[in-house]
Design an enzyme around this catalytic site. Sequence first.
Site, PDB file in Angstrom:
ATOM      1  N   ASP A   8       0.871  -1.181   0.000  1.00  0.00           N
ATOM      2  CA  ASP A   8       0.000   0.000   0.000  1.00  0.00           C
ATOM      3  C   ASP A   8       0.909   1.233   0.000  1.00  0.00           C
ATOM      4  OD1 ASP A   8       0.906   0.255   2.603  1.00  0.00           O
ATOM      5  OD2 ASP A   8      -1.079   0.243   3.535  1.00  0.00           O
ATOM      6  N   CYS A  65       3.138  -3.216   4.033  1.00  0.00           N
ATOM      7  CA  CYS A  65       2.284  -2.083   4.428  1.00  0.00           C
ATOM      8  C   CYS A  65       3.020  -1.391   5.585  1.00  0.00           C
ATOM      9  CB  CYS A  65       0.862  -2.509   4.778  1.00  0.00           C
ATOM     10  SG  CYS A  65       0.680  -3.615   6.183  1.00  0.00           S
ATOM     11  N   THR A  67       2.836  -1.737   8.851  1.00  0.00           N
ATOM     12  CA  THR A  67       3.269  -2.688   9.875  1.00  0.00           C
ATOM     13  C   THR A  67       3.459  -4.109   9.350  1.00  0.00           C
ATOM     14  OG1 THR A  67       0.962  -3.182  10.374  1.00  0.00           O
ATOM     15  CG2 THR A  67       2.004  -1.426  11.682  1.00  0.00           C
ATOM     16  N   HIS A  98       9.251 -24.595   9.370  1.00  0.00           N
ATOM     17  CA  HIS A  98       8.201 -25.268  10.134  1.00  0.00           C
ATOM     18  C   HIS A  98       6.792 -25.028   9.599  1.00  0.00           C
ATOM     19  CE1 HIS A  98      10.591 -25.963  14.130  1.00  0.00           C
ATOM     20  NE2 HIS A  98      11.247 -26.358  13.051  1.00  0.00           N
ATOM     21  N   ASN A  99       6.555 -23.877   8.985  1.00  0.00           N
ATOM     22  CA  ASN A  99       5.186 -23.493   8.613  1.00  0.00           C
ATOM     23  C   ASN A  99       4.932 -23.508   7.117  1.00  0.00           C
ATOM     24  OD1 ASN A  99       6.092 -21.128  10.965  1.00  0.00           O
ATOM     25  ND2 ASN A  99       4.630 -22.724  11.504  1.00  0.00           N
ATOM     26  N   ARG A 109       7.150   0.798   7.708  1.00  0.00           N
ATOM     27  CA  ARG A 109       7.434   1.960   8.550  1.00  0.00           C
ATOM     28  C   ARG A 109       8.382   1.633   9.698  1.00  0.00           C
ATOM     29  NH1 ARG A 109       1.217   4.229   8.463  1.00  0.00           N
ATOM     30  NH2 ARG A 109       1.476   5.707   6.752  1.00  0.00           N
ATOM     31  N   HIS A 133       6.106 -31.523  10.487  1.00  0.00           N
ATOM     32  CA  HIS A 133       5.565 -30.196  10.178  1.00  0.00           C
ATOM     33  C   HIS A 133       4.542 -30.256   9.046  1.00  0.00           C
ATOM     34  CE1 HIS A 133       8.417 -28.615  12.977  1.00  0.00           C
ATOM     35  NE2 HIS A 133       9.413 -29.169  12.299  1.00  0.00           N
ATOM     36  N   ARG A 136       1.137 -30.814  10.479  1.00  0.00           N
ATOM     37  CA  ARG A 136       0.583 -29.597  11.100  1.00  0.00           C
ATOM     38  C   ARG A 136       0.131 -28.593  10.048  1.00  0.00           C
ATOM     39  NH1 ARG A 136       5.645 -30.195  15.195  1.00  0.00           N
ATOM     40  NH2 ARG A 136       4.673 -31.792  16.504  1.00  0.00           N
TER      41      ARG A 136
END
Length: 150
Positions: A8, A65, A67, A98-99, A109, A133, A136
């Site tokens: 953005d 963005c 954050t 792992h994910n 920012r 993993h 999961r």
Amino acid sequence: MRIHIGSDHAGFALKESVRAHLEEAGHDVTDVGAYSEDSVDYPLVAEEVGRAVAGGAADMGVLVCGTGLGMAIAANKVDGVRAVQVNTAEFAEMSRRHNDANVVTLAGRSISDDTAFAIVDAFLTTPFEGGRHQRRVDQISALEDSGPKA
Ligand code: RB5
């Protein structure tokens, strides 16, 4: 690697730096905007990148963005997306190991160009470990369209 990147207005400057960094590294980068610091709504950008990744047009996504938080929330609404907001290369690495994260979101920012470069480099070069993993990650995928629970 085919990478879709978007931001953005608040993430525009860092997105420009990261896009150049990825292109210099030889990646096939598709920039979906923003193309200036004029205000745009981050969920629309997150949706476009998320759908590209989930649909197979991109191998990985990068979103920026202010954050990174709103981008992650929005991108994770797209089935098949596992978006993570990270501020360190170490967490980027763990999100891959792992994910099996497929979208990384950055805080335009809050972090420097060099930190962002270290994050995306770790994210794009670290393999998923699979094994326990994978079970999961499959459980995460099963939550999609599972509906509300009492
Ligand atoms: C825009 O002001 C800001 O809300 C956005 O860039 C992002 O940080 C939201 O999560």
